[in-house]
Scaffold this motif. Sequence first.
Motif, PDB file in Angstrom:
ATOM      1  N   LYS A   1       9.354   5.631 -13.329  1.00  0.00           N
ATOM      2  CA  LYS A   1       8.601   4.631 -14.096  1.00  0.00           C
ATOM      3  C   LYS A   1       9.438   3.377 -14.340  1.00  0.00           C
ATOM      4  O   LYS A   1       8.942   2.246 -14.233  1.00  0.00           O
ATOM      5  CB  LYS A   1       8.155   5.232 -15.431  1.00  0.00           C
ATOM      6  N   GLN A   2      10.725   3.580 -14.685  1.00  0.00           N
ATOM      7  CA  GLN A   2      11.594   2.440 -14.961  1.00  0.00           C
ATOM      8  C   GLN A   2      11.823   1.597 -13.710  1.00  0.00           C
ATOM      9  O   GLN A   2      11.803   0.360 -13.761  1.00  0.00           O
ATOM     10  CB  GLN A   2      12.936   2.933 -15.516  1.00  0.00           C
ATOM     11  N   ARG A   3      12.023   2.264 -12.579  1.00  0.00           N
ATOM     12  CA  ARG A   3      12.238   1.534 -11.325  1.00  0.00           C
ATOM     13  C   ARG A   3      10.999   0.707 -10.950  1.00  0.00           C
ATOM     14  O   ARG A   3      11.109  -0.429 -10.501  1.00  0.00           O
ATOM     15  CB  ARG A   3      12.592   2.509 -10.202  1.00  0.00           C
ATOM     16  N   ILE A   4       9.839   1.317 -11.117  1.00  0.00           N
ATOM     17  CA  ILE A   4       8.596   0.597 -10.803  1.00  0.00           C
ATOM     18  C   ILE A   4       8.423  -0.594 -11.735  1.00  0.00           C
ATOM     19  O   ILE A   4       8.068  -1.701 -11.302  1.00  0.00           O
ATOM     20  CB  ILE A   4       7.394   1.555 -10.898  1.00  0.00           C
ATOM     21  N   GLN A   5       8.692  -0.365 -13.014  1.00  0.00           N
ATOM     22  CA  GLN A   5       8.579  -1.456 -13.993  1.00  0.00           C
ATOM     23  C   GLN A   5       9.525  -2.600 -13.641  1.00  0.00           C
ATOM     24  O   GLN A   5       9.151  -3.783 -13.714  1.00  0.00           O
ATOM     25  CB  GLN A   5       8.879  -0.934 -15.395  1.00  0.00           C
ATOM     26  N   ASN A   6      10.765  -2.258 -13.257  1.00  0.00           N
ATOM     27  CA  ASN A   6      11.729  -3.299 -12.868  1.00  0.00           C
ATOM     28  C   ASN A   6      11.227  -4.104 -11.682  1.00  0.00           C
ATOM     29  O   ASN A   6      11.350  -5.337 -11.645  1.00  0.00           O
ATOM     30  CB  ASN A   6      13.071  -2.656 -12.511  1.00  0.00           C
ATOM     31  N   ALA A   7      10.652  -3.410 -10.695  1.00  0.00           N
ATOM     32  CA  ALA A   7      10.148  -4.096  -9.504  1.00  0.00           C
ATOM     33  C   ALA A   7       8.979  -5.006  -9.859  1.00  0.00           C
ATOM     34  O   ALA A   7       8.905  -6.157  -9.399  1.00  0.00           O
ATOM     35  CB  ALA A   7       9.735  -3.068  -8.450  1.00  0.00           C
ATOM     36  N   VAL A   8       8.072  -4.504 -10.699  1.00  0.00           N
ATOM     37  CA  VAL A   8       6.904  -5.306 -11.098  1.00  0.00           C
ATOM     38  C   VAL A   8       7.355  -6.561 -11.849  1.00  0.00           C
ATOM     39  O   VAL A   8       6.811  -7.659 -11.632  1.00  0.00           O
ATOM     40  CB  VAL A   8       5.951  -4.457 -11.967  1.00  0.00           C
ATOM     41  N   GLU A   9       8.337  -6.411 -12.729  1.00  0.00           N
ATOM     42  CA  GLU A   9       8.849  -7.570 -13.472  1.00  0.00           C
ATOM     43  C   GLU A   9       9.454  -8.598 -12.526  1.00  0.00           C
ATOM     44  O   GLU A   9       9.281  -9.815 -12.706  1.00  0.00           O
ATOM     45  CB  GLU A   9       9.877  -7.109 -14.502  1.00  0.00           C
TER      46      GLU A   9
END
Length: 517
Positions: free
Chosen positions: A287-295
């Motif tokens: 979840k954190q990796r996806i959030q970082n990519a989306v940001e």
Amino acid sequence: MDRENPVFRSVFRSLALIEENIQEKLTIAMLAESVHFSKYYYQKIFREAVGESVMRYVARRRLLKAAQELAQTNQGILEIALKYGYELHEGFTRSFRAYMGVTPTEYRKYHLFTDFSKMEENRIMIKTENAKYAKNISEITRELNQLIVQAKETAQETRKFHESVQDQAVCYRPFWDFMAQRAEAEADKLTKNMEQISSIAQSPDEISARFIIIKAIEESAFQSGSMAFQAELVMARAMPEHRDIFRPLCEKYRALSQNAHIKSDKMAAFLRELSELIFQDMRSNAKQRIQNAVEKGSVAARAITTAQEDLTNKADAPYRYLEEEIVQVAQELAQMPLEEIMVSGLEEMLFRLEIVAFSAEIEVLRMLSHQFLLTEIAEFRRQTEEVAAFFQTIAGDLTQVFSKTKDNSAQAAIDSAKYRNIALQGNMLLFYLKGEIQKLGSRFLENSQKEALEAVCSQFAQVIHLAEGVSAQADKGKIQKDLQAVYKDLTAQAQQLGMYGGAVGYIAEEFNRIQYN
């Protein structure tokens, strides 16, 4: 937990002080002062960061250091005990056994060495995220050590025992030598598993090691069971006086088999719990990796908006197609449920971003002041690559890691496993029964007896076939009824054979036992 937090970094610095002074008298006050914390606050933050109390950590590190010296040096046990703060041999032995599962003497004698530096580095890096990781690894290590020692001692006692028996039983020496070799081989296999266990929690891609270890341990339990079966089967064929002589050895192999199955179940439970903990962290990590990519996608899109605002002719918005594609990829990534993410889909996103980046480079050739666009797009792609790489390492376990659904047919799964086990063991016993009939042959069997035994084999095979495909309550009832009928018929045939029916009788008892395991 944020490992970059200055408070936690202070705790990790204190770990270095513990290592440097591991043979000295350490106090909480001394360690707290070294990082300028109060005793109370230091103990609180230490437990939060490392997952256990300060002095428990110190005691465990001392035991690991002592184990390392037991494995790598010839120093006396008492000398090592004194070096690491134990005043009495008994106290050291008690603590060592509680942690390692075996005594210091057994540990040294059977070379139960683990790569402690790797294991401890693992523990600190992982356990800061979840305090239960180290507990599970320690429990598995302890159970495995105990089983290795029992297998080694069974082999040694086998050789010692059979070499001391009377001359009339000397014909069994090759058999017992073979059994001792098999017991030692199983112990050696288990010893090799220690490396995998010490590294199981290193990274998400190591989660597959869990299944390898479970398979190896289950195989060891099966092999131990086979050794016990073979020992008792051979003795069932022996003369009564020889059976009595070797009964103690048969009991040792039976005890090893029973303990191996108990340990197998325990270690599988520990490994399942450990894996569930790792899976939980993997979900959070994903979840954190996806959030970082989306940001980063949002940052890249805003950069394009800013660049277009700098243009004299804003109406043309020549970069809009780049912005739209970046926003589209970011939205798809943000909205995709974890359990539906596929590596192929992430790789497709990367391909799309590669096209965006290539097109942006062409655009920048016409407007060099917009070079910063390339940096932001490249960063978005890099973060997306990290997401793809993460999912590639766990592709085989995605269902278990991210699935939110639960199996509502737990009892059906338990029943299925039970009857598969009956079928598996039944096939093995049928194999040996057929072999026993051939060994008895026409020399010991009358035609009617042979036909009766072959009829039991046919009935036996039918029960196995039914157990392999059990699907309804009616099937279960029929299986239980047929199992009893086979046991009854086989026991009757063994009794008719008299002194030659020992092995057949033993197979009947084993067949009866599988119903209740």
